[in-house]
Motif scaffolding. Sequence first.
Motif, mmCIF file in Angstrom:
data_model
loop_
_atom_site.group_PDB
_atom_site.id
_atom_site.type_symbol
_atom_site.label_atom_id
_atom_site.label_comp_id
_atom_site.label_asym_id
_atom_site.label_seq_id
_atom_site.Cartn_x
_atom_site.Cartn_y
_atom_site.Cartn_z
ATOM 1 N N VAL A 1 0.848 -1.197 0.000
ATOM 2 C CA VAL A 1 0.000 0.000 0.000
ATOM 3 C C VAL A 1 0.884 1.247 0.000
ATOM 4 C CG1 VAL A 1 -1.653 1.329 1.362
ATOM 5 C CG2 VAL A 1 -1.959 -1.141 1.084
ATOM 6 N N LEU A 2 1.892 1.263 0.863
ATOM 7 C CA LEU A 2 2.785 2.420 0.930
ATOM 8 C C LEU A 2 3.505 2.659 -0.392
ATOM 9 C CD1 LEU A 2 4.364 1.826 4.444
ATOM 10 C CD2 LEU A 2 2.725 3.618 3.821
ATOM 11 N N GLU A 3 3.951 1.579 -1.032
ATOM 12 C CA GLU A 3 4.663 1.715 -2.308
ATOM 13 C C GLU A 3 3.761 2.309 -3.381
ATOM 14 O OE1 GLU A 3 6.048 -2.299 -2.839
ATOM 15 O OE2 GLU A 3 7.975 -1.858 -1.875
ATOM 16 N N GLU A 4 2.487 2.000 -3.326
ATOM 17 C CA GLU A 4 1.544 2.552 -4.306
ATOM 18 C C GLU A 4 1.164 3.988 -3.955
ATOM 19 O OE1 GLU A 4 -0.414 2.929 -7.635
ATOM 20 O OE2 GLU A 4 0.261 0.901 -7.182
ATOM 21 N N LEU A 5 0.848 4.230 -2.689
ATOM 22 C CA LEU A 5 0.390 5.558 -2.276
ATOM 23 C C LEU A 5 1.479 6.626 -2.361
ATOM 24 C CD1 LEU A 5 -1.824 4.952 0.899
ATOM 25 C CD2 LEU A 5 -2.585 5.486 -1.428
ATOM 26 N N LYS A 6 2.665 6.309 -1.871
ATOM 27 C CA LYS A 6 3.763 7.274 -1.775
ATOM 28 C C LYS A 6 3.280 8.586 -1.152
ATOM 29 C CE LYS A 6 6.245 5.413 -5.737
ATOM 30 N NZ LYS A 6 5.316 4.589 -6.489
ATOM 31 N N PRO A 7 2.783 8.531 0.085
ATOM 32 C CA PRO A 7 2.255 9.750 0.713
ATOM 33 C C PRO A 7 3.348 10.775 0.997
ATOM 34 C CG PRO A 7 2.330 7.963 2.296
ATOM 35 C CD PRO A 7 2.713 7.378 0.969
ATOM 36 N N ASP A 8 2.941 12.033 1.078
ATOM 37 C CA ASP A 8 3.853 13.132 1.387
ATOM 38 C C ASP A 8 3.965 13.378 2.879
ATOM 39 O OD1 ASP A 8 4.333 14.153 -1.420
ATOM 40 O OD2 ASP A 8 2.136 14.254 -1.311
ATOM 41 N N LEU A 9 2.897 13.055 3.613
ATOM 42 C CA LEU A 9 2.821 13.417 5.017
ATOM 43 C C LEU A 9 1.897 12.462 5.760
ATOM 44 C CD1 LEU A 9 3.107 15.524 7.408
ATOM 45 C CD2 LEU A 9 1.228 16.779 6.321
ATOM 46 N N PHE A 10 2.301 12.102 6.979
ATOM 47 C CA PHE A 10 1.445 11.369 7.905
ATOM 48 C C PHE A 10 1.109 12.317 9.050
ATOM 49 C CE2 PHE A 10 3.831 8.011 5.844
ATOM 50 C CZ PHE A 10 2.854 7.061 5.584
ATOM 51 N N ILE A 11 -0.167 12.427 9.368
ATOM 52 C CA ILE A 11 -0.596 13.237 10.505
ATOM 53 C C ILE A 11 -1.236 12.312 11.523
ATOM 54 C CG2 ILE A 11 -2.078 15.100 11.323
ATOM 55 C CD1 ILE A 11 -1.933 16.312 8.495
ATOM 56 N N LEU A 12 -0.691 12.324 12.735
ATOM 57 C CA LEU A 12 -1.254 11.530 13.829
ATOM 58 C C LEU A 12 -1.998 12.470 14.762
ATOM 59 C CD1 LEU A 12 1.172 9.750 12.812
ATOM 60 C CD2 LEU A 12 1.232 8.854 15.119
ATOM 61 N N ILE A 13 -3.246 12.140 15.042
ATOM 62 C CA ILE A 13 -4.041 12.898 16.004
ATOM 63 C C ILE A 13 -4.004 12.123 17.317
ATOM 64 C CG2 ILE A 13 -6.292 13.879 16.546
ATOM 65 C CD1 ILE A 13 -4.917 15.085 14.007
ATOM 66 N N GLU A 14 -3.601 12.804 18.384
ATOM 67 C CA GLU A 14 -3.511 12.172 19.696
ATOM 68 C C GLU A 14 -4.266 12.994 20.736
ATOM 69 O OE1 GLU A 14 0.548 11.515 20.820
ATOM 70 O OE2 GLU A 14 0.868 10.019 19.256
ATOM 71 N N ALA A 15 -4.605 12.337 21.829
ATOM 72 C CA ALA A 15 -5.209 12.988 22.995
ATOM 73 C C ALA A 15 -4.732 12.250 24.226
ATOM 74 C CB ALA A 15 -6.737 12.959 22.900
ATOM 75 N N ASP A 16 -4.970 12.818 25.375
ATOM 76 C CA ASP A 16 -4.618 12.139 26.615
ATOM 77 C C ASP A 16 -5.475 10.882 26.756
ATOM 78 O OD1 ASP A 16 -2.736 14.046 27.361
ATOM 79 O OD2 ASP A 16 -4.217 15.253 28.441
ATOM 80 N N PRO A 17 -4.918 9.805 27.260
ATOM 81 C CA PRO A 17 -5.690 8.572 27.419
ATOM 82 C C PRO A 17 -7.001 8.758 28.186
ATOM 83 C CG PRO A 17 -3.379 8.082 27.700
ATOM 84 C CD PRO A 17 -3.497 9.585 27.602
ATOM 85 N N ASP A 18 -6.997 9.573 29.242
ATOM 86 C CA ASP A 18 -8.233 9.804 30.002
ATOM 87 C C ASP A 18 -9.290 10.500 29.154
ATOM 88 O OD1 ASP A 18 -7.196 8.560 32.243
ATOM 89 O OD2 ASP A 18 -6.538 10.443 33.172
ATOM 90 N N GLU A 19 -8.860 11.411 28.293
ATOM 91 C CA GLU A 19 -9.800 12.077 27.392
ATOM 92 C C GLU A 19 -10.406 11.063 26.417
ATOM 93 O OE1 GLU A 19 -7.954 16.559 26.925
ATOM 94 O OE2 GLU A 19 -6.957 14.935 25.832
ATOM 95 N N ILE A 20 -9.570 10.176 25.912
ATOM 96 C CA ILE A 20 -10.042 9.160 24.963
ATOM 97 C C ILE A 20 -11.030 8.215 25.637
ATOM 98 C CG2 ILE A 20 -9.293 7.156 23.601
ATOM 99 C CD1 ILE A 20 -6.764 8.815 22.884
ATOM 100 N N ILE A 21 -10.721 7.793 26.848
ATOM 101 C CA ILE A 21 -11.644 6.917 27.590
ATOM 102 C C ILE A 21 -13.002 7.595 27.742
ATOM 103 C CG2 ILE A 21 -12.127 5.921 29.877
ATOM 104 C CD1 ILE A 21 -9.057 5.387 30.092
ATOM 105 N N PHE A 22 -13.002 8.846 28.156
ATOM 106 C CA PHE A 22 -14.248 9.586 28.359
ATOM 107 C C PHE A 22 -15.029 9.714 27.042
ATOM 108 C CE2 PHE A 22 -16.752 13.499 28.764
ATOM 109 C CZ PHE A 22 -17.475 13.202 29.903
ATOM 110 N N ARG A 23 -14.335 10.033 25.956
ATOM 111 C CA ARG A 23 -15.000 10.171 24.649
ATOM 112 C C ARG A 23 -15.620 8.848 24.209
ATOM 113 N NH1 ARG A 23 -10.031 13.434 21.783
ATOM 114 N NH2 ARG A 23 -10.219 15.326 23.029
#
Length: 186
Positions: A102-124
């Motif tokens: 998949v990576l060889e085909e896509l050849k992306p320019d950028l990866f963006i990771l969205i993160e939050a605090d674990p407690d926030e994720i649990i609550f959501r």
Amino acid sequence: MKLVVLTGIPGSGSSTLLGKALDSVDYVHLNYGDIMTEIAIKENIVQDRDALRKLSAEIQKEIQAKAAKEIKQRSEKDNVIVDTHCTINTPSGFLPGLPIWVLEELKPDLFILIEADPDEIIFRRLNDDTRVRDTQKAKDIQLHQEMNRATSMAYATLTGATVKILYNHDNHLDSSVSKLVDVLNL
């Protein structure tokens, strides 16, 4: 044209951020699973998305490769942001969401990771009536985010893309959306 991969574990708010950011940027939003489903339905392999995961691994890989090719073609005429999983936490361990073919085909320019605090994720997750998710401890959520970081850097090593981590903390949605828009407009 740019091809960006956006990812975040369930409850990080990646879909919410992306939805709001798309109002301010010139990108086509493609969900990897949706593209796979469209291909499988068109080829009369499945009738709905839930049936995808019941297919043999070989057929899933073939559909996955076709989806990568279609996404790459779209990115030749439009800026594309692909919403997908960096890793999937399975009972037998973490599974990469973007295998080498998949990576060889896509050849992306950028990866963006969205993160939050674990407690926030649990609550959501606890307050999301639209999904049925396994209950996880904060340490397990933190591990999943750390695995995403490590895996995204491996993806970047293979593709030459960059990796950007953005935080989506409670009560800071507008600021997080603004930061995402800024990164997409670079």
